[in-house]
Design a protein around this motif. Structure first.
Motif: not given
Length: 75
Positions: A30-46, A50-58
């Protein structure tokens, strides 16, 4: 929990096992899509990020958080 991330103009989706809750992942999306964040980032179990530019999220598919079964039994 399994998270699948679709990226525009990429032939394959990114699939990770994350220790974050579904609500935490949804909040990050939600933060990435509303524009308050420029990137979408998650951490995996290890601990990898993982960082994806917010404007490239499908799309982001959030799976159920269930314990994995081990072995060949059906019970």
């Amino acid at each position: 929990m399994e998270v699948k991330i679709g990226v525009q103009n990429a032939p394959r989706e990114i699939v990770i096992e994350s220790s974050q809750t579904a609500d935490e992942v949804q909040s990050a999306v939600a933060k990435a899509l509303e524009g308050s964040e420029k990137i979408f980032a998650l951490s995996d179990e290890h601990g990898r990020r993982i960082i994806v530019p917010a404007e490239r999220l499908a799309y982001v598919e959030i799976g159920e958080s269930a314990a994995r079964k081990v072995g060949f039994g059906t019970a």
